[in-house]
Scaffold this motif. Structure first.
Motif, short mmCIF file in Angstrom:
data_model
loop_
_atom_site.label_atom_id
_atom_site.label_comp_id
_atom_site.label_asym_id
_atom_site.label_seq_id
_atom_site.Cartn_x
_atom_site.Cartn_y
_atom_site.Cartn_z
N GLY A 77 -3.77 -13.05 4.97
CA GLY A 77 -5.16 -12.87 4.57
C GLY A 77 -6.07 -12.73 5.77
N GLY A 78 -6.91 -11.71 5.74
CA GLY A 78 -7.85 -11.48 6.84
C GLY A 78 -7.22 -10.85 8.06
N VAL A 79 -5.93 -10.53 7.99
CA VAL A 79 -5.23 -9.93 9.12
C VAL A 79 -4.75 -8.53 8.77
N ASN A 80 -3.95 -8.40 7.71
CA ASN A 80 -3.41 -7.09 7.36
C ASN A 80 -3.38 -6.85 5.85
N ASP A 81 -3.99 -7.74 5.07
CA ASP A 81 -3.94 -7.56 3.61
C ASP A 81 -4.74 -6.36 3.15
N ASP A 82 -5.61 -5.83 4.01
CA ASP A 82 -6.42 -4.67 3.62
C ASP A 82 -5.64 -3.36 3.67
N GLU A 83 -4.40 -3.36 4.18
CA GLU A 83 -3.64 -2.11 4.25
C GLU A 83 -2.33 -2.16 3.47
N VAL A 84 -2.24 -3.09 2.53
CA VAL A 84 -1.04 -3.17 1.71
C VAL A 84 -0.83 -1.88 0.92
N GLU A 85 -1.89 -1.32 0.37
CA GLU A 85 -1.75 -0.08 -0.40
C GLU A 85 -1.31 1.08 0.50
N ASP A 86 -1.83 1.14 1.71
CA ASP A 86 -1.40 2.18 2.64
C ASP A 86 0.08 2.03 2.99
N MET A 87 0.52 0.79 3.18
CA MET A 87 1.93 0.55 3.49
C MET A 87 2.81 0.93 2.31
N ALA A 88 2.36 0.62 1.10
CA ALA A 88 3.14 0.99 -0.09
C ALA A 88 3.27 2.50 -0.19
N ALA A 89 2.18 3.22 0.05
CA ALA A 89 2.24 4.68 -0.01
C ALA A 89 3.18 5.23 1.06
N PHE A 90 3.09 4.68 2.27
CA PHE A 90 3.96 5.09 3.37
C PHE A 90 5.43 4.94 2.99
N CYS A 91 5.79 3.81 2.42
CA CYS A 91 7.19 3.54 2.07
C CYS A 91 7.65 4.35 0.86
N LEU A 92 6.83 4.40 -0.17
CA LEU A 92 7.23 5.14 -1.37
C LEU A 92 7.39 6.62 -1.09
N ASP A 93 6.54 7.17 -0.24
CA ASP A 93 6.63 8.59 0.09
C ASP A 93 7.91 8.92 0.86
N ARG A 94 8.43 7.93 1.60
CA ARG A 94 9.60 8.19 2.45
C ARG A 94 10.90 7.65 1.87
N GLY A 95 10.83 7.06 0.71
CA GLY A 95 12.05 6.52 0.10
C GLY A 95 12.46 5.17 0.63
N PHE A 96 11.57 4.49 1.36
CA PHE A 96 11.85 3.14 1.81
C PHE A 96 11.50 2.14 0.71
N ILE A 97 12.10 0.96 0.80
CA ILE A 97 11.77 -0.12 -0.13
C ILE A 97 10.86 -1.09 0.60
#
Length: 325
Positions: free
Chosen positions: A164-184
């Protein structure tokens, strides 16, 4: 007879730390300036590791994960991986890594018999990565991920410790990054292990899970990927999934199937408790295989029912890197 603890849980998963060293200083894992590492003379040798893992495998522990510290700092790790992959009973050999060294070792690890990778990546932003990890290594991590893809690793899991307050603001970006590339993607709640873990921005994942479910059309999935504790949500069309590891908000102790072996031969029965068993004296004292197997059964009897991260968050003073990832 299956390797079971006092609570009827069958143990099938060994997390094996091959070093307590790391080239990063992630804020939740190891403090800056820490120097209390094990002496190399106290590390289990490759021969000792092979003997002990072989004993676990004969008792039904077929899943082995190489961890650290950063395991790729252990010299000749692919050689050890090949020896473990060849053991009768070891049917799933995997590796957790921060990927800073992976571009040089991915192909050799794959050839040795490592089949799955978990890669730590807490942010997609280079400056933020340097702040969290204590080193400007973001480009090296991305190069390591690319090398893992080129070597044929599948699946590749990306582990993101959400603070919290460190990287929780980019969880959606990380999900998109992984889903687009076939990562889990696997999102992990910070655990109060050592002063570093307690000082991190602890955040429960429930609200984030609901947000990701709405954006990416995720539904609960009955997936079992690697025997770990993640609960998976899958895209409705089946095109990808996200895992949630929630030791604080929704613990998974009742189904815990794993133990952790530190580089010095200490077996930790729970991340959130102090029970442990020392195997190095047995290995260096001439114990035969039957004695090792009997000792493993005695050790498993020490496994506690559950951790106390909520009730006693200040209990565990050792750092995560000392226990093994």
């Amino acid at each position: 007879m299956p390797l079971q603890d006092r609570y009827g849980r069958t143990l099938r998963y060994l997390r094996l730390s091959v070093t307590d060293r790391c080239d990063l200083r992630c804020s939740y894992c190891m403090p800056k300036g820490f120097s209390g590492f094990e002496e190399p003379a106290d590390w289990l040798t490759f021969d000792e590791i092979e003997r002990l893992v072989g004993a676990f495998a004969r008792l039904g522990v077929g899943r082995v994960r190489l961890t650290g510290g950063e395991p790729l700092l252990r010299r000749d790790l692919p050689v050890l991986a090949g020896r473990l992959a060849a053991l009768s009973g070891v049917d799933d050999l995997s590796l957790s890594t921060n990927a800073t060294q992976l571009d040089r070792h991915a192909a050799a690890l794959r050839a040795a018999g490592v089949r799955r990778l978990n890669i730590s990546l807490d942010t997609l932003r280079a400056e933020r990565h340097a702040a969290i990890a204590g080193r400007d290594s973001h480009a090296r991590v991305l190069a390591g991920i690319a090398a893992a893809e080129a070597a044929g690793f599948d699946p590749i899991k990306i582990n993101m410790v959400v603070q919290g307050g460190v990287n929780d603001d980019e969880v959606e970006d990380m999900a998109a990054f992984c889903l687009d590339r076939g990562f889990i993607l696997r999102l992990i709640e910070t655990m109060p292990v050592g002063a570093t873990g307690r000082a991190s921005g602890q955040l429960e994942l429930g609200p984030l899970r609901e947000r990701l479910a709405r954006r990416f059309d995720l539904v609960p999935a009955a997936l079992e990927l690697g025997g770990g504790p993640a609960r998976y949500w899958q895209r409705r069309d089946g095109s990808g999934c996200v895992g949630f590891i929630t030791p604080i908000s929704q613990h998974f102790c009742a189904s815990c199937n794993r133990v952790r072996l530190a580089v010095d031969g200490t077996l930790y029965l729970c991340l959130g408790q102090e029970e442990k068993f020392e195997f190095r004296p047995l290995l260096r004292g001439g114990a035969d295989d039957a004695e090792l197997e009997a000792a493993i059964r005695r050790a498993i009897e020490l496994k506690p029912e559950r951790h106390e991260f909520r009730e006693r968050p200040d209990k565990i003073v050792r750092f995560m890197s000392q226990t093994g990832g």
